[in-house]
Write an enzyme that holds these catalytic residues in place. Structure first.
Site, PDB file in Angstrom:
ATOM      1  N   ASP A  17      35.799  -7.774  18.168  1.00 37.94           N
ATOM      2  CA  ASP A  17      35.714  -6.301  17.562  1.00 37.94           C
ATOM      3  C   ASP A  17      36.510  -5.467  18.206  1.00 37.94           C
ATOM      4  O   ASP A  17      36.362  -5.292  19.357  1.00 37.94           O
ATOM      5  CB  ASP A  17      34.206  -6.205  17.874  1.00 37.94           C
ATOM      6  N   ASP A  70      38.396  -4.230  11.592  1.00 35.35           N
ATOM      7  CA  ASP A  70      38.341  -4.431  13.223  1.00 35.35           C
ATOM      8  C   ASP A  70      37.566  -5.592  13.606  1.00 35.35           C
ATOM      9  O   ASP A  70      36.960  -5.619  14.587  1.00 35.35           O
ATOM     10  CB  ASP A  70      38.370  -3.200  13.636  1.00 35.35           C
ATOM     11  N   GLU A  71      37.120  -6.563  12.677  1.00 41.68           N
ATOM     12  CA  GLU A  71      36.177  -7.413  13.060  1.00 41.68           C
ATOM     13  C   GLU A  71      36.375  -8.653  12.642  1.00 41.68           C
ATOM     14  O   GLU A  71      36.837  -8.975  11.340  1.00 41.68           O
ATOM     15  CB  GLU A  71      34.725  -7.035  12.523  1.00 41.68           C
TER      16      GLU A  71
END
EC number: 2.7.7.7
Lengths: 398, 370
Positions: free
Chosen positions: A6, A101-102
């Protein structure tokens, strides 16, 4: 072992990297002092003022008058995101991106190449930092559920390892709110039964849980014990692509439910097109306030990635599922399955159906605008009307 | 009323008429075939009200008069199972009695008055087409129709009559079959080019009811319907509504390659190539090189295949990907020994199969990325 990666304050960190004078000053991406927008991302300096994503921008400026606000530049974020994904692919092809973003990584197959999982996590963090100047938090755990919790525990710059032998010690003290899909309303139901931590939840019997939450009680029973069988599914081999959304407050207004479903349909069909996939089965998931969950699906002859086509089916399914339904809705999910990557497409002798062409052009234009200016840059009137933002839905892919 | 006749004659007549009987219909009565006796003749009627057929039984001797509705499913089952050469149908006591040898069946019947009529051929102005030409034309076009289409009227075969030229055309917008023949006129038919689209179901009925190649088939075209007389049968059909696309525009005229082949070995190779395909990956690559045609297919999770066929071709290599079903359906309606040519522009353009001047079949390929 599974890694959940993350990126810390992703959009804001990218902006700081692009413009170093912004470093250590409170910064938000999205939303203006006077406008009605919401915060898409906040850096850690801003978070110290209590600012967090999804907060109305006006409120953020009240908390921190010297706040700097930047218009989201999705084109940059998604190109950085692709860079980061490329780094992940150096370690394993088993990468399941959840958003820009993960991502989940299944590293079981590459330990002989890169060492134990914790070592892989460390190397991954280092490589991302040295090549992109961005900081990632990583959770390393036996499954997705635990890895996702772990990555969030020690942010920013976290690296949390959960060993299979210490799952109970890890989970028990955590508040139940750490569990995916446990929001304010579920927490209040749980607290009526004296449950505050995951340990408390584990002490409830399976029948007790099913009597409170219906079939979803089983899921809680398993999660409380750290059991999660979901595999890491790279987009390229996903059998279905779906997004779902748990509402902060249960919803009865069908129009509002449809607005959300349309937003989810937009996201799912966009993800299909980005991965050059088409699907034949559209499915709708509805969970009611009493946790009873319906899944309804409809299969068409020709695989599609067209928003309008998928939406028409979704809308029909919603109307069937909510017809004469007194219970409010707690969660809604939209998915497309029976995926295929059309390598070759049958050409036609005459021009295509005009409506198909129009929706295809529309999809294409919208994709390009959103790729360039961000998903917030172009919305549906229905979404704006009900203040629906796409940042909070959970992608899936079983 | 009473009728005694040959079992096989009645069975084959019912078989033809059944082509008009709807399998699903809100009107139960349409699931019957009406038998009318009168003037020493026996006539069978079947209709779904869009398409209907009136079929006259040959070699019947009867002096009975009357109508009865034959429950189609049960009657055919009886005619299939009994072994005797002759059957007797008799109506009395509000029931239909079927007797053959040692067997006797009593069937309840519905009131024949309720059954919709099928028009008789009364026209004095009509087109005339030789039976063999019409039958061939139907068989070479009907498989390309598309009853699902909503944009164009593709659920039938276009009968385009221009002077003494009759063109049959059918397409599902991915392939197009065009067959040309001649016709003559009787009486005062309109000089205007007429373009009726006749439902595939009716065309199939016409095909089945042409027994004699030499027979002259009469076609009367009206504003909204068509009547076709094929000797024993009269077929009525309401025309398919809507516009048939300008099919002439999509047939290319200039080609870079022309490949000569013979039907039977080509069909065999295509059928082999179809084995290892599935819904997800239907395309088969047709690779034409000097002296050799290679068909390759890869079916996701199924496997792959490579089939080679010697051909008399000496041009440049060209690769084109087809849905093999489209090629197979075309080859299947040709005589095994007949020659054909495949005319290509490139791997991404319409391909044109020709057998002779009278038959043209156009197939769109699957798009190639390279």
């Amino acid at each position: 072992m599974i890694l959940h990666v993350d990126m810390d304050a992703f959009y804001a960190s990218v902006e700081e990297r692009e413009n170093p004078t912004l470093k250590n000053r409170p910064l938000i991406v999205g939303g203006t002092r006077t406008g009605r927008g919401v915060v898409a991302a906040a850096n850690y300096a801003a978070r110290e003022f209590g600012i967090h994503s999804a907060m109305p921008a006006r409120r953020a400026f009240q908390l921190c008058p010297s706040l700097i606000s930047i218009r989201p530049r999705m084109e940059i974020y998604s190109s950085v995101s692709r860079e980061i994904q490329q780094i992940m692919f150096r370690f394993t092809p088993e990468v399941e991106p959840l958003s820009l973003d993960e991502a989940f990584l299944d590293v079981r197959g590459c330990t002989h190449l890169f060492g134990p999982p914790i070592e892989i996590a460390r190397k991954l963090k280092e490589t991302i930092l040295s090549e992109t100047e961005l900081v990632a938090s990583v959770g390393v755990a036996p499954n997705k559920f635990l890895a996702k919790i772990a990555s969030d525990l020690d942010k920013p710059d976290g690296l949390v390892f959960v060993d299979s032998s210490s799952v109970r010690e890890f989970l028990d003290p955590l508040p139940v709110g750490r569990i995916w899909g446990v929001g304010r309303s579920t927490q209040s139901v749980l607290s009526q039964h004296g449950v505050a931590t995951i340990g408390d939840l584990r002490n409830l019997s399976r029948p007790a849980l099913t009597s409170i939450f219906g079939s979803y009680g089983d899921r809680f029973y398993q999660l409380a014990r750290g059991i999660d069988e979901r595999r890491v599914i790279p987009d390229r081999q996903a059998q279905s692509i779906s997004h779902e959304r748990t509402f902060v407050e249960d919803m009865s207004d069908v129009e509002l439910i449809e607005c959300w479903a349309l937003e989810l349909t937009d996201q799912v069909s966009r993800r299909l097109r980005r991965n050059k996939l088409r699907g034949k089965t559209v499915s709708l998931k509805i969970r009611f306030s009493d946790f009873q969950t319906l899944i309804r699906s409809h299969t068409v002859d020709r695989p599609t990635d067209c928003t309008q086509t998928i939406w028409k089916i979704t809308q029909d399914l919603i109307r069937q599922a909510t017809k004469g339904q007194p219970r409010p809705v707690r969660l809604i999910g939209v998915g497309v399955g029976h995926l295929a990557r059309p390598q070759k497409v049958q050409q036609t002798l005459f021009e295509d159906e005009p409506t198909d062409v129009r929706s295809e052009v529309l999809d294409d234009v919208r994709d390009r605008i959103q790729d360039r200016f961000g998903t917030q840059s172009l919305g549906r009137a229905s979404g704006l009307l009900h203040n629906i933002s796409d940042r909070r839905s959970q992608p899936g892919g079983e | 009323m009473k009728l005694t006749c040959s079992r096989s004659l009645l069975a084959s007549a019912l078989q033809i008429v059944s082509g008009a009987v709807p399998t699903r219909s809100p009107k139960e009565i349409l699931k019957n075939i009406k038998l009318s006796l009168g003037d020493g003749k026996a006539t069978l009627l079947g209709t779904d009200q869009e398409v209907g057929i009136r079929y006259e039984l040959l070699d019947i001797e009867t002096d009975s008069v009357g109508d009865v509705l034959l429950p189609y499913q049960r009657i055919t089952a009886i005619l299939r199972e009994v072994q005797d050469d002759e059957v007797t149908l008799e109506v009395n006591e509000q029931a239909l009695w079927v007797r053959a040898g040692q067997s006797e069946f009593r069937l309840s019947v519905e009131d024949p008055v309720e059954f919709p009529d099928v028009a008789t051929f009364e026209d004095e102005s009509y087109f005339v087409v030789p039976g063999r030409a019409l039958k061939t034309g139907i068989q070479r076009t009907i498989f390309a129709t598309d009853v699902e289409s909503t944009r164009y009227a593709l659920g039938g075969v276009l009968l385009e009559i221009d002077g003494d030229k009759l063109t049959l055309a059918a397409t599902d917008s991915r392939r197009l079959a065009v067959y040309q023949t001649h016709c003559s006129t009787q009486g005062a038919v309109s000089e205007e080019v007429s373009q009726p689209v006749v439902p595939a179901k009716a065309m199939s009925l016409i095909d089945k009811s042409i027994h004699d190649d030499e027979q002259e088939i009469k076609i009367a075209i009206h504003q909204n319907d068509i009547l076709v007389q094929t000797g024993l049968s009269t077929i009525y059909a309401r025309l398919v509504e809507g516009r048939f696309p300008r099919y002439q525009d999509v047939i290319p005229n200039e080609f870079h390659q022309k490949i000569e082949m013979v039907t039977s070995p080509f069909l065999s190779a295509v059928r082999q190539a179809m084995i290892v395909t599935n819904d997800e990956s239907r395309g088969v690559d047709f690779n034409f090189e000097s002296g050799t045609l290679t068909l390759t297919s890869v079916g996701q999770d199924v496997g792959s295949s490579k089939i080679q066929l010697p051909i008399s071709y000496e041009g440049d290599q060209i690769v084109i990907t087809f849905d093999p079903r489209f090629v197979q359906e075309f080859l299947r309606v040709l005589d095994a020994a007949s020659p054909l040519s495949l005319n290509l522009v490139d791997g991404n353009s319409a391909a044109v199969f020709k057998t002779d001047e009278s038959y043209t079949y156009v197939v769109m390929p699957l798009s190639r990325d390279d």
